[in-house]
Scaffold this active site. Structure first.
Site, short mmCIF file in Angstrom:
data_model
loop_
_atom_site.label_atom_id
_atom_site.label_comp_id
_atom_site.label_asym_id
_atom_site.label_seq_id
_atom_site.Cartn_x
_atom_site.Cartn_y
_atom_site.Cartn_z
N ASP A 72 0.66 -1.26 -0.15
CA ASP A 72 0.04 0.08 -0.07
C ASP A 72 0.87 1.25 -0.07
O ASP A 72 1.58 1.72 1.08
CB ASP A 72 -0.81 -0.12 1.39
CG ASP A 72 -1.51 1.21 1.46
OD1 ASP A 72 -1.75 2.07 0.57
OD2 ASP A 72 -2.27 1.39 2.49
N LYS B 111 2.53 11.36 -3.54
CA LYS B 111 1.68 10.61 -4.07
C LYS B 111 0.51 11.54 -5.00
O LYS B 111 -0.09 11.14 -5.97
CB LYS B 111 0.81 9.70 -3.17
CG LYS B 111 -0.30 8.85 -3.96
CD LYS B 111 -0.84 7.77 -2.62
CE LYS B 111 -2.06 6.98 -3.33
NZ LYS B 111 -2.29 6.14 -2.24
N GLU C 261 -7.33 0.10 -4.27
CA GLU C 261 -7.25 -0.02 -2.81
C GLU C 261 -8.54 -0.30 -2.11
O GLU C 261 -8.40 -1.30 -1.51
CB GLU C 261 -6.77 1.39 -2.34
CG GLU C 261 -5.58 1.96 -2.53
CD GLU C 261 -4.88 3.22 -2.26
OE1 GLU C 261 -6.04 4.22 -1.89
OE2 GLU C 261 -3.87 3.80 -2.52
N ASP D 122 -13.01 4.51 1.52
CA ASP D 122 -11.52 4.51 1.67
C ASP D 122 -11.14 5.91 1.82
O ASP D 122 -11.16 6.71 0.63
CB ASP D 122 -10.83 3.90 0.74
CG ASP D 122 -9.30 3.79 0.89
OD1 ASP D 122 -8.71 4.39 1.80
OD2 ASP D 122 -8.64 2.99 -0.02
#
Length: 530
Positions: free
Chosen positions: A8, A70, A147, A169
């Site tokens: 992850d 990210k 994810e 999420d």
């Protein structure tokens, strides 16, 4: 071949996991920590810092530290550390390389293959950049996995009947919601929606602005536009956010924040959970709208859901659970290790792909519609530059679809195929993915020349487009990610691998913590003397 891992790669923290007799587990570092803060930096002496030590340096030396990279994946954004520029792929590769080393140290063998997760709503460019980061770090990237889908793999169905699950999420930098159907060992994604620029980072910045306003109110002095000072407040905001998940109140103290003439001014502010919730409520309201969009795409209502799963560190904020529960009344809401379950699911999928004894079967979907610009015939006549969808969003992947198009003009000799991603009926209002031309078409009347456009969308979310002129058989193909901003050539990939490897090979055994503490003490002494 070595062990395979699931990773992850998070905005705030990153996690690596693997399988033991079919069961996933998170690999800790030598100190037992399961999370690796997604920070990269260089110490004053040029030492590479990754994780916690880089996070601690950030407040004292933000110019030598990178966080939240990210959010820049898939762009041409660059950062500079010690006069050397780095792309987002390279910074992410440093984080991945650290996780690779952690896994190899713990397992006692090489780790060469990985499944790496991304937000479900990541674009093709962002997915490709993540894959490149894995390759630069020395991995064979088996799959780029969504994810929420990875998280859903971890949760077992307690009955033999099909369950409809909504995975919410909310991480440090991104938000996704997916509607998932779980039947035994089969996990099928029905719909996804989200926002690639919504998460805990935004909550931190809201709280940072609140602290700046409170300082101005109490001291009568504006906080200067100084990166060091502003970043100290941003870190204080993050710590306050975490504290308010467990406590109704917290106090933020930042001594010697700024100077006024010869006087050092300090910040000391009490913040209530209620204040914080008021600041972030507009962001969370947007996530509720995304829930409704995903349910609509899945042709479901809240009453069709069996449960909601909360994933991501930001779901620890009490207001998140309260709002989701209020929005989806009578649907059980639960979470399990919200920072870890994505990596655990990635490890399960990695096991499936490498033939380990894992029962899980995954069926994922394309999160965005994919198509080309075309002239569309309407009751009002032909309209140019409209978006002709070839692969609708939420189509199960991998998939291959094609459509036939015709020339618009008499004796038309060239056809341009412009590829887009999005949901707007006007092609140019969507995200451009690339274009190419087929030349030398036969000189025929408008509508007599046929061109078949074929889309192949693979498990990694990477699109290949092929256009074929039906008469003479002329054909041209395009792997869409080859044309993206930020895409690395083979030469650039090799250079990046060498650059990242050299950073790790040059590591010296020094007391990094002492180096950071000394720098921080000097900074504060200098401020005090002012």
């Amino acid at each position: 071949m070595g062990k395979v891992v699931g990773i992850d790669l998070g905005t705030t923290n990153s996690v690596v996991a693997t399988l033991d007799e079919g069961q996933p587990w998170v690999i800790p570092d030598e100190d037992g920590s399961l999370l690796l803060p997604s920070y990269v930096g260089l110490s004053e002496s040029g030492q590479l810092l990754v994780g916690q030590v880089a996070s601690r340096q950030y407040g004292a030396a933000p110019e030598r530290t990178v966080k939240s990279i990210k959010r820049h994946m898939g762009t041409d954004y660059q950062v500079t550390l010690a006069d050397q520029t780095y792309r987002p792929q390279e910074i992410s590769a440093i984080i991945l390389r650290s996780l690779k080393q952690r896994a190899e140290a713990a397992l006692g063998e090489s780790v060469s293959q990985a499944v790496i997760t991304v937000p479900a709503y990541f674009t093709d460019a962002q997915r490709q950049a993540t894959k490149e980061a894995g390759e630069i770090a020395g991995f064979e990237v088996l799959q780029i996995l969504n994810e929420p889908t990875a998280a859903a793999l971890v949760f077992e169905v307690e009955t033999d009947e099909t369950e409809n699950v909504l995975v919410y999420d909310l991480g440090g930098g991104t938000f996704d919601v997916s509607v998932v159907e779980i039947t035994g060992s089969v996990t099928e994604v029905l719909a996804s929606h989200g926002n690639n620029r919504l998460g805990g980072d935004d909550f931190d910045r809201q709280l940072q602005r609140y602290l700046i306003d409170r300082f101005h109110q109490s001291q009568g002095v504006e906080v200067p536009e100084d990166h060091g000072i502003r970043d100290r407040l941003l870190q204080s905001a993050e710590r306050a956010k975490i504290a308010l998940s467990d406590h109704a109140f917290t106090t933020v103290r930042e001594p010697f924040l700024v100077s006024k003439e010869d006087t050092a001014l300090h910040l000391e502010v009490d913040i209530s959970r209620e204040d914080f919730e008021h600041l972030i409520h507009p962001f969370l309201k947007e996530t509720l709208e995304a829930i409704d969009r995903a349910l609509s795409d899945a042709e479901m209502s809240p009453s069709d859901l069996n449960r909601v799963i909360l994933v991501g560190g930001s779901t620890r904020i009490p207001l998140v659970q309260r709002l989701v529960e209020a929005h989806l009344t009578d649907v059980p809401v639960s979470s399990f290790e919200p920072e870890l379950c994505v990596a655990l699911g990635a490890a399960l999928q990695a096991g499936v792909l490498t033939g380990e004894a894992v029962d899980n079967i995954l069926v994922d979907v394309c999160p965005h519609s994919l198509g080309i610009a075309a002239v569309i015939d309407t009751a009002l006549g032909p309209i140019p530059n409209m978006f002709s969808v070839i692969i609708p969003r939420n189509t199960v992947i991998p998939t291959s679809k094609s459509q036939v198009y015709f020339t618009t003009f008499d004796r038309q000799s060239i056809v341009e195929v412009e590829v887009f991603q999005g949901e707007n009926p006007v092609a140019q209002e969507n995200v451009p993915l690339g274009s190419f031309e087929i030349e030398g078409l036969p000189p025929k009347p408008a509508g007599d020349v046929e061109v078949e456009v074929h889309f192949d969308f693979d498990l990694n979310g990477i699109l290949t487009v092929t256009a074929t002129e039906k008469g003479m058989g002329q054909q041209k193909s395009l792997v869409v990610n080859d044309t993206k901003v930020g895409r690395l050539s083979s030469h650039e990939l090799n250079q990046a691998r060498q650059q990242v490897s050299s950073l790790f090979e040059s590591l010296e055994t020094i007391d990094i913590d002492a180096d950071w503490r000394e720098t921080e003490d000097e900074d504060r002494l200098n401020l005090e003397e002012e």
